[in-house]
Write a protein that holds these residues in place. Structure first.
Motif, PDB file in Angstrom:
ATOM      1  N   SER A 121       1.027  -1.062  -0.099  1.00 29.70           N
ATOM      2  CA  SER A 121       0.175   0.117  -0.097  1.00 29.70           C
ATOM      3  C   SER A 121       0.674   1.203  -0.420  1.00 29.70           C
ATOM      4  CB  SER A 121      -1.087  -0.120   1.363  1.00 29.70           C
ATOM      5  OG  SER A 121      -0.730   0.170   2.258  1.00 29.70           O
ATOM      6  N   ILE A 122       1.736   1.303  -0.023  1.00 32.50           N
ATOM      7  CA  ILE A 122       2.923   2.540  -0.071  1.00 32.50           C
ATOM      8  C   ILE A 122       2.693   2.847  -0.895  1.00 32.50           C
ATOM      9  CG2 ILE A 122       4.622   1.086  -0.245  1.00 32.50           C
ATOM     10  CD1 ILE A 122       6.487   3.742   1.363  1.00 32.50           C
ATOM     11  N   PHE A 123       2.816   2.709  -2.128  1.00 39.37           N
ATOM     12  CA  PHE A 123       2.830   3.420  -3.561  1.00 39.37           C
ATOM     13  C   PHE A 123       1.434   3.952  -3.960  1.00 39.37           C
ATOM     14  CE2 PHE A 123       5.452  -0.515  -4.193  1.00 39.37           C
ATOM     15  CZ  PHE A 123       6.906   0.102  -4.280  1.00 39.37           C
ATOM     16  N   GLY A 124       0.570   3.312  -3.127  1.00 41.18           N
ATOM     17  CA  GLY A 124      -0.845   4.427  -3.552  1.00 41.18           C
ATOM     18  C   GLY A 124      -0.289   5.345  -2.387  1.00 41.18           C
ATOM     19  N   GLU A 125       0.246   5.005  -1.058  1.00 41.22           N
ATOM     20  CA  GLU A 125       0.060   6.424   0.292  1.00 41.22           C
ATOM     21  C   GLU A 125       0.982   7.294  -0.084  1.00 41.22           C
ATOM     22  OE1 GLU A 125      -0.165   5.144   4.099  1.00 41.22           O
ATOM     23  OE2 GLU A 125      -2.517   3.392   3.619  1.00 41.22           O
ATOM     24  N   LEU A 126       1.697   7.145  -1.189  1.00 41.13           N
ATOM     25  CA  LEU A 126       2.682   7.716  -1.159  1.00 41.13           C
ATOM     26  C   LEU A 126       2.340   9.075  -2.717  1.00 41.13           C
ATOM     27  CD1 LEU A 126       6.321   6.201  -1.559  1.00 41.13           C
ATOM     28  CD2 LEU A 126       5.598   8.022  -0.005  1.00 41.13           C
ATOM     29  N   SER A 127       1.563   8.142  -3.433  1.00 49.19           N
ATOM     30  CA  SER A 127       1.200   9.000  -4.728  1.00 49.19           C
ATOM     31  C   SER A 127      -0.491   9.675  -4.320  1.00 49.19           C
ATOM     32  CB  SER A 127       0.455   8.315  -5.883  1.00 49.19           C
ATOM     33  OG  SER A 127       0.741   7.059  -6.211  1.00 49.19           O
ATOM     34  N   ALA A 128      -0.910   9.847  -3.201  1.00 51.27           N
ATOM     35  CA  ALA A 128      -1.765  10.533  -2.231  1.00 51.27           C
ATOM     36  C   ALA A 128      -1.101  11.741  -1.467  1.00 51.27           C
ATOM     37  CB  ALA A 128      -2.673   9.686  -1.047  1.00 51.27           C
ATOM     38  N   MET A 129       0.153  11.491  -0.454  1.00 49.87           N
ATOM     39  CA  MET A 129       0.530  12.172  -0.066  1.00 49.87           C
ATOM     40  C   MET A 129       1.102  13.640  -1.175  1.00 49.87           C
ATOM     41  SD  MET A 129       2.800  10.134   2.665  1.00 49.87           S
ATOM     42  CE  MET A 129       3.835  11.809   3.167  1.00 49.87           C
TER      43      MET A 129
ATOM     44  N   ALA B 116      10.529   3.311  -8.331  1.00 50.33           N
ATOM     45  CA  ALA B 116       8.998   3.055  -8.912  1.00 50.33           C
ATOM     46  C   ALA B 116       8.504   4.023  -7.292  1.00 50.33           C
ATOM     47  CB  ALA B 116       8.421   1.313  -7.808  1.00 50.33           C
ATOM     48  N   LEU B 117       9.293   4.313  -6.080  1.00 49.50           N
ATOM     49  CA  LEU B 117       9.197   5.055  -5.014  1.00 49.50           C
ATOM     50  C   LEU B 117       8.671   6.416  -5.659  1.00 49.50           C
ATOM     51  CD1 LEU B 117      10.364   2.774  -2.014  1.00 49.50           C
ATOM     52  CD2 LEU B 117       8.070   2.801  -2.632  1.00 49.50           C
ATOM     53  N   VAL B 118      10.622   6.928  -6.203  1.00 50.46           N
ATOM     54  CA  VAL B 118      10.386   7.830  -6.182  1.00 50.46           C
ATOM     55  C   VAL B 118       9.017   8.636  -7.349  1.00 50.46           C
ATOM     56  CG1 VAL B 118      11.933   9.553  -7.521  1.00 50.46           C
ATOM     57  CG2 VAL B 118      12.458   8.537  -6.321  1.00 50.46           C
ATOM     58  N   GLU B 119       8.609   7.835  -8.252  1.00 52.32           N
ATOM     59  CA  GLU B 119       8.146   7.931  -9.257  1.00 52.32           C
ATOM     60  C   GLU B 119       6.718   8.025  -8.870  1.00 52.32           C
ATOM     61  OE1 GLU B 119       6.989   6.149 -14.022  1.00 52.32           O
ATOM     62  OE2 GLU B 119       6.798   4.912 -11.955  1.00 52.32           O
ATOM     63  N   ALA B 120       6.609   7.147  -7.404  1.00 48.71           N
ATOM     64  CA  ALA B 120       4.779   7.652  -7.129  1.00 48.71           C
ATOM     65  C   ALA B 120       4.844   8.572  -6.278  1.00 48.71           C
ATOM     66  CB  ALA B 120       4.996   5.901  -5.763  1.00 48.71           C
ATOM     67  N   LEU B 121       5.857   9.504  -5.892  1.00 52.57           N
ATOM     68  CA  LEU B 121       6.522  10.338  -4.880  1.00 52.57           C
ATOM     69  C   LEU B 121       5.936  11.404  -6.352  1.00 52.57           C
ATOM     70  CD1 LEU B 121       8.649  10.683  -2.021  1.00 52.57           C
ATOM     71  CD2 LEU B 121       5.845  11.213  -1.895  1.00 52.57           C
ATOM     72  N   GLY B 122       6.356  11.502  -6.673  1.00 54.97           N
ATOM     73  CA  GLY B 122       6.899  12.869  -7.941  1.00 54.97           C
ATOM     74  C   GLY B 122       8.253  13.074  -7.247  1.00 54.97           C
ATOM     75  N   GLU B 123       9.513  13.329  -8.972  1.00 56.09           N
ATOM     76  CA  GLU B 123      10.761  13.674  -8.320  1.00 56.09           C
ATOM     77  C   GLU B 123      10.638  15.157  -8.261  1.00 56.09           C
ATOM     78  OE1 GLU B 123      13.259  12.960 -11.924  1.00 56.09           O
ATOM     79  OE2 GLU B 123      11.709  12.541 -12.704  1.00 56.09           O
TER      80      GLU B 123
END
Length: 338
Positions: free
Chosen positions: A104-112, A132-139
Protein backbone atom coordinates in the motif's frame (compact mmCIF):
# COMPACT_ATOMS: atom_id res chain seq x y z
CA UNK A 1 8.25 -17.85 -11.79
CA UNK A 2 9.00 -15.17 -9.26
CA UNK A 3 9.64 -16.68 -5.79
CA UNK A 4 6.92 -16.21 -3.21
CA UNK A 5 7.77 -13.42 -0.77
CA UNK A 6 8.66 -14.88 2.67
CA UNK A 7 6.02 -14.40 5.36
CA UNK A 8 7.96 -15.53 8.44
CA UNK A 9 7.13 -13.42 11.49
CA UNK A 10 9.40 -10.64 12.68
CA UNK A 11 10.53 -10.48 16.29
CA UNK A 12 11.45 -7.78 18.79
CA UNK A 13 15.11 -7.17 19.59
CA UNK A 14 15.17 -6.42 23.31
CA UNK A 15 16.56 -3.02 24.27
CA UNK A 16 19.13 -4.84 26.44
CA UNK A 17 20.76 -5.77 23.12
CA UNK A 18 19.81 -2.69 21.07
CA UNK A 19 20.88 -0.18 23.72
CA UNK A 20 18.24 2.38 22.67
CA UNK A 21 14.47 2.28 22.28
CA UNK A 22 12.93 2.59 18.85
CA UNK A 23 11.07 5.71 19.97
CA UNK A 24 14.37 7.39 20.86
CA UNK A 25 15.79 6.42 17.47
CA UNK A 26 12.77 7.87 15.68
CA UNK A 27 13.20 11.11 17.63
CA UNK A 28 16.84 11.34 16.50
CA UNK A 29 15.84 10.73 12.89
CA UNK A 30 13.28 13.52 13.14
CA UNK A 31 15.90 15.91 14.47
CA UNK A 32 18.04 15.18 11.42
CA UNK A 33 15.09 15.63 9.05
CA UNK A 34 14.43 19.04 10.55
CA UNK A 35 18.06 20.02 9.99
CA UNK A 36 17.78 18.80 6.39
CA UNK A 37 14.61 20.86 5.90
CA UNK A 38 12.50 17.95 4.63
CA UNK A 39 9.01 16.85 5.64
CA UNK A 40 9.87 13.21 6.16
CA UNK A 41 11.91 10.15 5.25
CA UNK A 42 11.02 7.11 3.19
CA UNK A 43 12.94 4.18 4.67
CA UNK A 44 13.63 1.41 2.17
CA UNK A 45 16.88 -0.35 3.17
CA UNK A 46 15.97 -3.45 5.15
CA UNK A 47 18.78 -3.14 7.68
CA UNK A 48 17.77 0.48 8.33
CA UNK A 49 14.20 -0.62 9.04
CA UNK A 50 15.36 -3.37 11.38
CA UNK A 51 17.64 -0.96 13.25
CA UNK A 52 15.08 1.84 13.49
CA UNK A 53 12.25 -0.25 14.91
CA UNK A 54 14.37 -2.69 16.96
CA UNK A 55 12.89 -5.57 15.02
CA UNK A 56 14.57 -8.48 13.30
CA UNK A 57 13.44 -11.14 10.83
CA UNK A 58 14.53 -14.00 8.62
CA UNK A 59 13.44 -13.07 5.11
CA UNK A 60 16.96 -13.09 3.63
CA UNK A 61 19.47 -15.85 4.34
CA UNK A 62 22.15 -14.85 6.86
CA UNK A 63 20.67 -11.34 7.31
CA UNK A 64 18.16 -10.88 10.17
CA UNK A 65 15.91 -8.50 8.22
CA UNK A 66 12.31 -8.49 6.97
CA UNK A 67 10.53 -7.02 3.97
CA UNK A 68 8.95 -3.68 4.81
CA UNK A 69 8.96 0.05 4.11
CA UNK A 70 8.44 2.97 6.45
CA UNK A 71 7.63 6.66 6.23
CA UNK A 72 8.71 8.91 9.10
CA UNK A 73 7.37 12.47 9.24
CA UNK A 74 7.37 15.11 11.97
CA UNK A 75 4.17 13.77 13.48
CA UNK A 76 3.53 10.28 12.07
CA UNK A 77 5.32 6.98 11.60
CA UNK A 78 3.92 4.38 9.24
CA UNK A 79 5.38 0.91 8.82
CA UNK A 80 4.34 -0.95 5.67
CA UNK A 81 4.55 -4.61 6.58
CA UNK A 82 2.34 -7.60 5.83
CA UNK A 83 -0.02 -8.89 8.50
CA UNK A 84 1.56 -12.35 8.64
CA UNK A 85 4.74 -10.88 10.12
CA UNK A 86 3.00 -9.25 13.08
CA UNK A 87 3.04 -11.36 16.22
CA UNK A 88 1.28 -10.15 19.35
CA UNK A 89 4.67 -9.14 20.79
CA UNK A 90 5.51 -7.11 17.67
CA UNK A 91 2.09 -5.41 17.71
CA UNK A 92 2.57 -4.42 21.34
CA UNK A 93 6.09 -3.19 20.59
CA UNK A 94 4.79 -1.02 17.75
CA UNK A 95 2.08 0.64 19.82
CA UNK A 96 1.50 4.15 18.46
CA UNK A 97 2.93 3.31 15.03
CA UNK A 98 0.51 2.88 12.14
CA UNK A 99 1.02 -0.45 10.37
CA UNK A 100 -0.23 -0.77 6.80
CA UNK A 101 0.00 -3.55 4.16
CA UNK A 102 3.37 -3.78 2.42
CA UNK A 103 2.17 -2.94 -1.10
CA UNK A 104 0.00 0.00 0.00
CA UNK A 105 2.99 2.35 0.25
CA UNK A 106 2.84 3.21 -3.46
CA UNK A 107 -0.74 4.42 -3.31
CA UNK A 108 -0.15 6.33 -0.09
CA UNK A 109 2.92 8.09 -1.47
CA UNK A 110 0.93 9.09 -4.52
CA UNK A 111 -1.74 10.55 -2.25
CA UNK A 112 0.91 12.43 -0.25
CA UNK A 113 2.40 13.90 -3.40
CA UNK A 114 -0.54 16.28 -3.84
CA UNK A 115 -0.05 17.93 -0.44
CA UNK A 116 3.72 18.06 -0.90
CA UNK A 117 3.38 19.80 -4.25
CA UNK A 118 0.96 22.39 -2.85
CA UNK A 119 3.23 23.20 0.12
CA UNK A 120 6.48 22.86 -1.83
CA UNK A 121 7.64 20.28 0.72
CA UNK A 122 9.83 17.28 -0.03
CA UNK A 123 10.45 13.82 1.40
CA UNK A 124 13.97 12.46 1.71
CA UNK A 125 14.51 9.22 -0.18
CA UNK A 126 17.71 7.20 0.18
CA UNK A 127 20.05 6.74 -2.78
CA UNK A 128 19.26 3.01 -2.97
CA UNK A 129 15.48 3.42 -3.15
CA UNK A 130 13.63 2.07 -6.16
CA UNK A 131 12.49 4.30 -8.99
CA UNK A 132 8.91 3.12 -8.38
CA UNK A 133 8.86 4.91 -5.01
CA UNK A 134 10.27 8.13 -6.47
CA UNK A 135 7.75 7.97 -9.30
CA UNK A 136 4.88 7.49 -6.84
CA UNK A 137 5.90 10.63 -4.96
CA UNK A 138 6.79 12.66 -8.03
CA UNK A 139 10.38 13.71 -8.71
CA UNK A 140 9.76 17.33 -7.69
CA UNK A 141 8.59 16.15 -4.25
CA UNK A 142 11.69 14.12 -3.54
CA UNK A 143 15.16 14.86 -2.23
CA UNK A 144 17.46 11.96 -3.07
CA UNK A 145 20.34 11.74 -0.62
CA UNK A 146 21.91 9.41 1.90
CA UNK A 147 19.46 8.29 4.56
CA UNK A 148 20.35 9.75 7.98
CA UNK A 149 19.93 6.25 9.39
CA UNK A 150 23.12 5.12 7.62
CA UNK A 151 25.38 7.09 9.97
CA UNK A 152 23.13 6.76 13.03
CA UNK A 153 23.27 2.98 12.66
CA UNK A 154 27.00 2.91 11.93
CA UNK A 155 27.87 4.75 15.16
CA UNK A 156 27.42 1.96 17.70
CA UNK A 157 26.19 2.80 21.20
CA UNK A 158 27.84 1.49 24.39
CA UNK A 159 25.51 -1.51 24.60
CA UNK A 160 26.17 -2.50 20.99
CA UNK A 161 29.93 -2.16 21.46
CA UNK A 162 29.83 -4.32 24.58
CA UNK A 163 27.69 -6.87 22.75
CA UNK A 164 30.10 -6.98 19.85
CA UNK A 165 32.99 -7.76 22.22
CA UNK A 166 31.00 -10.41 24.11
CA UNK A 167 29.75 -12.17 20.99
CA UNK A 168 33.30 -12.24 19.60
CA UNK A 169 34.48 -13.97 22.77
CA UNK A 170 31.89 -16.72 22.35
CA UNK A 171 32.51 -16.87 18.61
CA UNK A 172 36.24 -17.12 19.29
CA UNK A 173 35.59 -20.08 21.56
CA UNK A 174 33.71 -21.79 18.73
CA UNK A 175 36.59 -21.07 16.34
CA UNK A 176 39.15 -22.43 18.81
CA UNK A 177 37.08 -25.59 19.24
CA UNK A 178 36.81 -25.91 15.48
CA UNK A 179 40.50 -25.58 14.65
CA UNK A 180 41.41 -27.87 17.54
CA UNK A 181 39.00 -30.47 16.19
CA UNK A 182 40.22 -29.95 12.62
CA UNK A 183 43.89 -30.34 13.50
CA UNK A 184 43.16 -33.55 15.38
CA UNK A 185 41.08 -34.95 12.52
CA UNK A 186 43.68 -34.15 9.88
CA UNK A 187 46.83 -35.16 11.74
CA UNK A 188 45.71 -37.89 14.13
CA UNK A 189 42.34 -39.26 13.04
CA UNK A 190 42.80 -40.04 9.33
CA UNK A 191 40.84 -37.07 8.01
CA UNK A 192 43.46 -35.90 5.50
CA UNK A 193 42.14 -36.19 1.93
CA UNK A 194 38.83 -37.52 3.32
CA UNK A 195 37.12 -34.51 4.86
CA UNK A 196 35.75 -32.01 2.35
CA UNK A 197 35.43 -28.22 2.50
CA UNK A 198 31.69 -28.68 3.06
CA UNK A 199 32.14 -31.31 5.76
CA UNK A 200 34.30 -29.08 7.90
CA UNK A 201 32.13 -25.99 7.25
CA UNK A 202 29.14 -27.93 8.59
CA UNK A 203 31.15 -28.88 11.68
CA UNK A 204 32.02 -25.23 12.30
CA UNK A 205 28.35 -24.24 12.03
CA UNK A 206 27.43 -26.90 14.60
CA UNK A 207 30.06 -25.62 17.04
CA UNK A 208 29.00 -22.01 16.48
CA UNK A 209 25.32 -22.77 17.10
CA UNK A 210 26.25 -24.28 20.47
CA UNK A 211 27.25 -20.82 21.73
CA UNK A 212 24.83 -18.74 23.79
CA UNK A 213 22.62 -16.28 21.88
CA UNK A 214 23.65 -17.68 18.48
CA UNK A 215 20.88 -17.33 15.88
CA UNK A 216 22.78 -18.66 12.87
CA UNK A 217 25.51 -17.75 10.38
CA UNK A 218 26.21 -14.24 9.12
CA UNK A 219 27.17 -15.53 5.64
CA UNK A 220 27.89 -18.79 3.87
CA UNK A 221 31.17 -20.14 5.24
CA UNK A 222 34.13 -19.69 2.91
CA UNK A 223 35.87 -22.99 3.61
CA UNK A 224 38.62 -23.17 1.01
CA UNK A 225 41.60 -25.38 0.29
CA UNK A 226 44.63 -24.36 -1.76
CA UNK A 227 43.87 -22.17 -4.78
CA UNK A 228 40.20 -21.92 -3.75
CA UNK A 229 41.34 -19.60 -0.98
CA UNK A 230 42.22 -16.97 -3.58
CA UNK A 231 38.63 -16.82 -4.89
CA UNK A 232 36.85 -13.86 -3.30
CA UNK A 233 33.64 -15.02 -1.58
CA UNK A 234 34.24 -18.62 -2.62
CA UNK A 235 31.49 -20.95 -1.44
CA UNK A 236 32.04 -24.71 -1.60
CA UNK A 237 29.22 -26.76 -3.12
CA UNK A 238 28.47 -30.40 -2.42
CA UNK A 239 29.75 -32.55 -5.24
CA UNK A 240 32.36 -30.12 -6.51
CA UNK A 241 34.19 -29.13 -3.32
CA UNK A 242 37.85 -29.92 -2.61
CA UNK A 243 39.18 -32.26 0.05
CA UNK A 244 41.24 -31.01 3.00
CA UNK A 245 44.91 -31.59 2.23
CA UNK A 246 47.70 -31.07 4.76
CA UNK A 247 50.05 -30.17 1.91
CA UNK A 248 47.94 -27.10 1.06
CA UNK A 249 46.88 -23.94 2.84
CA UNK A 250 43.38 -23.80 4.27
CA UNK A 251 41.46 -20.51 4.52
CA UNK A 252 38.29 -20.22 6.58
CA UNK A 253 36.23 -17.01 6.43
CA UNK A 254 33.08 -17.32 8.51
CA UNK A 255 30.81 -15.53 10.90
CA UNK A 256 27.84 -15.82 13.21
CA UNK A 257 24.69 -13.91 14.04
CA UNK A 258 24.12 -13.44 17.76
CA UNK A 259 21.41 -11.49 19.54
CA UNK A 260 24.14 -9.18 20.85
CA UNK A 261 26.24 -8.84 17.71
CA UNK A 262 27.54 -10.07 14.37
CA UNK A 263 30.95 -11.62 13.65
CA UNK A 264 33.16 -12.03 10.58
CA UNK A 265 36.43 -13.87 11.14
CA UNK A 266 39.07 -15.08 8.68
CA UNK A 267 41.91 -17.44 9.56
CA UNK A 268 44.51 -19.13 7.34
CA UNK A 269 46.20 -22.37 8.46
CA UNK A 270 48.68 -24.86 7.11
CA UNK A 271 48.61 -28.26 8.80
CA UNK A 272 51.76 -29.51 7.06
CA UNK A 273 54.93 -27.80 5.88
CA UNK A 274 54.28 -24.54 3.95
CA UNK A 275 56.60 -23.58 1.12
CA UNK A 276 59.00 -20.66 1.42
CA UNK A 277 56.77 -18.61 -0.92
CA UNK A 278 53.68 -19.34 1.18
CA UNK A 279 55.54 -18.24 4.29
CA UNK A 280 56.63 -15.00 2.65
CA UNK A 281 53.11 -14.15 1.42
CA UNK A 282 51.60 -14.96 4.81
CA UNK A 283 54.25 -12.86 6.59
CA UNK A 284 53.69 -9.87 4.31
CA UNK A 285 49.94 -9.97 4.95
CA UNK A 286 50.71 -10.10 8.67
CA UNK A 287 52.99 -7.06 8.29
CA UNK A 288 50.10 -5.18 6.70
CA UNK A 289 47.85 -6.06 9.66
CA UNK A 290 50.50 -4.87 12.12
CA UNK A 291 51.05 -1.63 10.19
CA UNK A 292 47.33 -0.83 10.37
CA UNK A 293 47.16 -1.76 14.03
CA UNK A 294 50.07 0.55 14.91
CA UNK A 295 48.90 3.50 12.79
CA UNK A 296 48.24 6.78 14.60
CA UNK A 297 45.99 9.08 12.58
CA UNK A 298 43.83 12.21 13.04
CA UNK A 299 40.16 11.98 13.86
CA UNK A 300 38.10 11.99 10.66
CA UNK A 301 40.66 10.14 8.57
CA UNK A 302 38.91 8.01 5.94
CA UNK A 303 39.59 4.33 5.54
CA UNK A 304 40.87 4.66 1.99
CA UNK A 305 43.72 6.86 3.29
CA UNK A 306 44.86 4.04 5.59
CA UNK A 307 44.32 1.29 3.03
CA UNK A 308 47.87 1.50 1.54
CA UNK A 309 49.38 0.63 4.93
CA UNK A 310 47.91 -2.85 4.59
CA UNK A 311 49.18 -3.22 1.02
CA UNK A 312 52.72 -1.80 1.15
CA UNK A 313 54.45 -5.05 2.20
CA UNK A 314 52.77 -6.79 -0.73
CA UNK A 315 53.39 -3.96 -3.19
CA UNK A 316 57.10 -4.22 -2.42
CA UNK A 317 57.24 -7.54 -4.28
CA UNK A 318 54.59 -6.78 -6.91
CA UNK A 319 51.63 -8.39 -5.13
CA UNK A 320 48.23 -7.00 -4.07
CA UNK A 321 44.81 -8.20 -2.92
CA UNK A 322 41.72 -7.50 -5.01
CA UNK A 323 39.24 -6.43 -2.36
CA UNK A 324 38.78 -3.80 0.33
CA UNK A 325 40.91 -3.76 3.45
CA UNK A 326 37.93 -3.71 5.78
CA UNK A 327 34.23 -3.00 6.16
CA UNK A 328 31.67 -2.06 8.76
CA UNK A 329 29.71 -4.79 10.55
CA UNK A 330 26.13 -4.52 11.76
CA UNK A 331 24.95 -5.12 15.30
CA UNK A 332 22.98 -8.34 14.83
CA UNK A 333 22.40 -7.10 11.31
CA UNK A 334 24.10 -7.32 7.92
CA UNK A 335 27.70 -8.52 8.11
CA UNK A 336 28.68 -5.92 5.48
CA UNK A 337 27.63 -2.46 6.65
CA UNK A 338 28.80 0.72 5.00
Amino acid sequence: ARPVRPEDPAFVLDVKYAGETHTAKIARVREQLERDNVRGLVVTALDELAWLFNLRGSDIDFNPVFFAYAVVTNDTVTLYMNEAKLTDAVRKHLDGILVQPYESIFGELSAMSVGLAESEGRLLVGKTASWALVEALGESNVKVDSSPIVLLKALKNATELAGMRKCHERDGAAMANYFGWLENELLHNGGNLKLSECDVADKLETLRREQDLCVGLSFSTISSVGANGAIIHYSPQRGSESLLDTSKMYLCDSGGQYLDGTTDVTRTYHFGEPTRWERECFTRVLKGHIALDMAVFPNGTSGFVLDPLARLPLWEIGLDFRHGTGHGVGSFLNVHEG
